[in-house]
Design a protein around this motif. Structure first.
Motif, PDB file in Angstrom:
ATOM      1  N   ILE A  82      28.676  52.275  60.756  1.00  0.00           N
ATOM      2  CA  ILE A  82      27.414  52.995  60.973  1.00  0.00           C
ATOM      3  C   ILE A  82      27.002  53.716  59.690  1.00  0.00           C
ATOM      4  CG2 ILE A  82      26.292  54.855  62.255  1.00  0.00           C
ATOM      5  CD1 ILE A  82      28.160  54.148  64.611  1.00  0.00           C
ATOM      6  N   ILE A  83      27.904  54.499  59.141  1.00  0.00           N
ATOM      7  CA  ILE A  83      27.606  55.247  57.915  1.00  0.00           C
ATOM      8  C   ILE A  83      27.403  54.281  56.750  1.00  0.00           C
ATOM      9  CG2 ILE A  83      28.530  56.902  56.258  1.00  0.00           C
ATOM     10  CD1 ILE A  83      30.031  58.173  58.641  1.00  0.00           C
ATOM     11  N   GLY A  84      28.265  53.280  56.660  1.00  0.00           N
ATOM     12  CA  GLY A  84      28.152  52.295  55.588  1.00  0.00           C
ATOM     13  C   GLY A  84      26.855  51.501  55.665  1.00  0.00           C
ATOM     14  N   GLY A  85      26.455  51.128  56.865  1.00  0.00           N
ATOM     15  CA  GLY A  85      25.209  50.383  57.042  1.00  0.00           C
ATOM     16  C   GLY A  85      23.990  51.198  56.638  1.00  0.00           C
ATOM     17  N   MET A  86      24.014  52.483  56.974  1.00  0.00           N
ATOM     18  CA  MET A  86      22.889  53.354  56.581  1.00  0.00           C
ATOM     19  C   MET A  86      22.832  53.488  55.061  1.00  0.00           C
ATOM     20  SD  MET A  86      22.955  56.224  59.667  1.00  0.00           S
ATOM     21  CE  MET A  86      23.566  57.432  58.596  1.00  0.00           C
ATOM     22  N   THR A  87      23.968  53.678  54.430  1.00  0.00           N
ATOM     23  CA  THR A  87      24.011  53.802  52.970  1.00  0.00           C
ATOM     24  C   THR A  87      23.560  52.505  52.303  1.00  0.00           C
ATOM     25  OG1 THR A  87      25.844  55.364  53.142  1.00  0.00           O
ATOM     26  CG2 THR A  87      25.491  54.337  50.999  1.00  0.00           C
ATOM     27  N   ILE A  91      20.440  51.890  49.661  1.00  0.00           N
ATOM     28  CA  ILE A  91      20.618  51.252  48.351  1.00  0.00           C
ATOM     29  C   ILE A  91      19.670  50.067  48.217  1.00  0.00           C
ATOM     30  CG2 ILE A  91      22.232  49.905  46.936  1.00  0.00           C
ATOM     31  CD1 ILE A  91      24.443  51.797  48.040  1.00  0.00           C
ATOM     32  N   ARG A  92      19.565  49.260  49.286  1.00  0.00           N
ATOM     33  CA  ARG A  92      18.650  48.121  49.246  1.00  0.00           C
ATOM     34  C   ARG A  92      17.216  48.572  49.024  1.00  0.00           C
ATOM     35  NH1 ARG A  92      17.110  45.410  52.835  1.00  0.00           N
ATOM     36  NH2 ARG A  92      17.832  46.504  54.678  1.00  0.00           N
ATOM     37  N   ALA A  93      16.809  49.627  49.706  1.00  0.00           N
ATOM     38  CA  ALA A  93      15.444  50.129  49.560  1.00  0.00           C
ATOM     39  C   ALA A  93      15.201  50.661  48.150  1.00  0.00           C
ATOM     40  CB  ALA A  93      15.178  51.214  50.589  1.00  0.00           C
ATOM     41  N   ARG A  94      16.147  51.395  47.621  1.00  0.00           N
ATOM     42  CA  ARG A  94      16.017  52.000  46.301  1.00  0.00           C
ATOM     43  C   ARG A  94      15.973  50.951  45.191  1.00  0.00           C
ATOM     44  NH1 ARG A  94      20.182  56.306  46.516  1.00  0.00           N
ATOM     45  NH2 ARG A  94      21.517  54.525  46.235  1.00  0.00           N
ATOM     46  N   TYR A 105      24.518  46.521  58.728  1.00  0.00           N
ATOM     47  CA  TYR A 105      25.540  46.975  59.666  1.00  0.00           C
ATOM     48  C   TYR A 105      26.623  45.914  59.876  1.00  0.00           C
ATOM     49  CZ  TYR A 105      22.717  51.051  60.624  1.00  0.00           C
ATOM     50  OH  TYR A 105      22.023  52.224  60.491  1.00  0.00           O
ATOM     51  N   CYS A 106      26.210  44.645  59.957  1.00  0.00           N
ATOM     52  CA  CYS A 106      27.192  43.565  60.134  1.00  0.00           C
ATOM     53  C   CYS A 106      28.113  43.446  58.928  1.00  0.00           C
ATOM     54  CB  CYS A 106      26.472  42.235  60.386  1.00  0.00           C
ATOM     55  SG  CYS A 106      25.748  42.129  62.018  1.00  0.00           S
ATOM     56  N   LEU A 113      35.082  47.350  52.836  1.00  0.00           N
ATOM     57  CA  LEU A 113      35.563  47.627  51.484  1.00  0.00           C
ATOM     58  C   LEU A 113      34.898  46.712  50.454  1.00  0.00           C
ATOM     59  CD1 LEU A 113      39.304  48.307  52.300  1.00  0.00           C
ATOM     60  CD2 LEU A 113      37.418  49.936  52.075  1.00  0.00           C
ATOM     61  N   CYS A 114      34.710  45.453  50.796  1.00  0.00           N
ATOM     62  CA  CYS A 114      33.986  44.546  49.889  1.00  0.00           C
ATOM     63  C   CYS A 114      32.544  45.015  49.721  1.00  0.00           C
ATOM     64  CB  CYS A 114      34.009  43.120  50.422  1.00  0.00           C
ATOM     65  SG  CYS A 114      35.640  42.351  50.369  1.00  0.00           S
ATOM     66  N   ALA A 115      31.949  45.493  50.813  1.00  0.00           N
ATOM     67  CA  ALA A 115      30.580  45.996  50.752  1.00  0.00           C
ATOM     68  C   ALA A 115      30.494  47.222  49.843  1.00  0.00           C
ATOM     69  CB  ALA A 115      30.078  46.343  52.154  1.00  0.00           C
ATOM     70  N   LEU A 116      31.482  48.112  49.932  1.00  0.00           N
ATOM     71  CA  LEU A 116      31.492  49.299  49.070  1.00  0.00           C
ATOM     72  C   LEU A 116      31.589  48.925  47.599  1.00  0.00           C
ATOM     73  CD1 LEU A 116      33.760  51.981  50.787  1.00  0.00           C
ATOM     74  CD2 LEU A 116      31.331  52.128  50.281  1.00  0.00           C
ATOM     75  N   VAL A 117      32.433  47.951  47.285  1.00  0.00           N
ATOM     76  CA  VAL A 117      32.565  47.517  45.897  1.00  0.00           C
ATOM     77  C   VAL A 117      31.243  46.930  45.415  1.00  0.00           C
ATOM     78  CG1 VAL A 117      33.721  45.887  44.347  1.00  0.00           C
ATOM     79  CG2 VAL A 117      35.058  47.146  46.023  1.00  0.00           C
ATOM     80  N   GLN A 118      30.625  46.078  46.233  1.00  0.00           N
ATOM     81  CA  GLN A 118      29.354  45.462  45.858  1.00  0.00           C
ATOM     82  C   GLN A 118      28.272  46.527  45.626  1.00  0.00           C
ATOM     83  OE1 GLN A 118      27.251  43.334  48.954  1.00  0.00           O
ATOM     84  NE2 GLN A 118      26.501  41.809  47.467  1.00  0.00           N
ATOM     85  N   GLU A 119      28.174  47.485  46.541  1.00  0.00           N
ATOM     86  CA  GLU A 119      27.171  48.544  46.424  1.00  0.00           C
ATOM     87  C   GLU A 119      27.425  49.406  45.187  1.00  0.00           C
ATOM     88  OE1 GLU A 119      27.758  50.411  50.191  1.00  0.00           O
ATOM     89  OE2 GLU A 119      27.060  48.628  51.256  1.00  0.00           O
ATOM     90  N   ASN A 120      28.678  49.739  44.946  1.00  0.00           N
ATOM     91  CA  ASN A 120      29.022  50.555  43.785  1.00  0.00           C
ATOM     92  C   ASN A 120      28.643  49.849  42.483  1.00  0.00           C
ATOM     93  OD1 ASN A 120      30.426  52.976  42.662  1.00  0.00           O
ATOM     94  ND2 ASN A 120      31.712  51.372  41.778  1.00  0.00           N
TER      95      ASN A 120
END
Length: 126
Positions: A82-87, A91-94, A105-106, A113-120
């Protein structure tokens, strides 16, 4: 007295903000793939060992420690998606990245963890 309609806007608010910021109107793809986390082994290792550190870096000093701890606690409760999907959506919008809320969310539900690395990598290499 007859009603005179107002002219319709030709761009949506989101397009206006993107054009004003100098970002082209067409959304783009992520610069780094979801499974491309081993290209930056340092971030990958930190994220897999201490994900709250990577998550807190995404907030750029906006309550970093608190947000990082919240994310770590949510992993233990099983609601980090939930928190990760919102973040991820922010990021996508920005950064004008193509995608959807459901996809955000999916992605965090299946591989947070892979999503966090990609976003970072997206935020700090842009």
């Amino acid at each position: 007295m007859s009603y005179q309609g107002t002219p319709q806007m030709t761009t949506t608010g989101a397009q206006f903000v993107q054009e004003k910021a100098g970002v082209p109107g067409q959304p783009r793809q992520w610069k780094h793939g979801l499974c491309d986390c081993f290209s930056d082994c340092g971030v990958c290792l930190i994220t897999w060992c201490v994900p709250c550190v990577t998550y807190s870096r995404l907030n750029n000093g906006n309550g970093c420690f608190g947000n990082g701890c919240l994310f770590c606690c949510s992993i233990g409760c099983g609601i980090s998606w939930i928190i990760g999907g919102m973040t991820r959506g922010e990021i996508r919008a920005r950064h004008n990245i193509d995608g959807s809320c459901l996809g955000d969310y999916c992605t965090h539900c299946c591989c947070p963890l892979c999503a966090l690395v990609q976003e970072n990598r997206e935020v700090h290499e842009s």
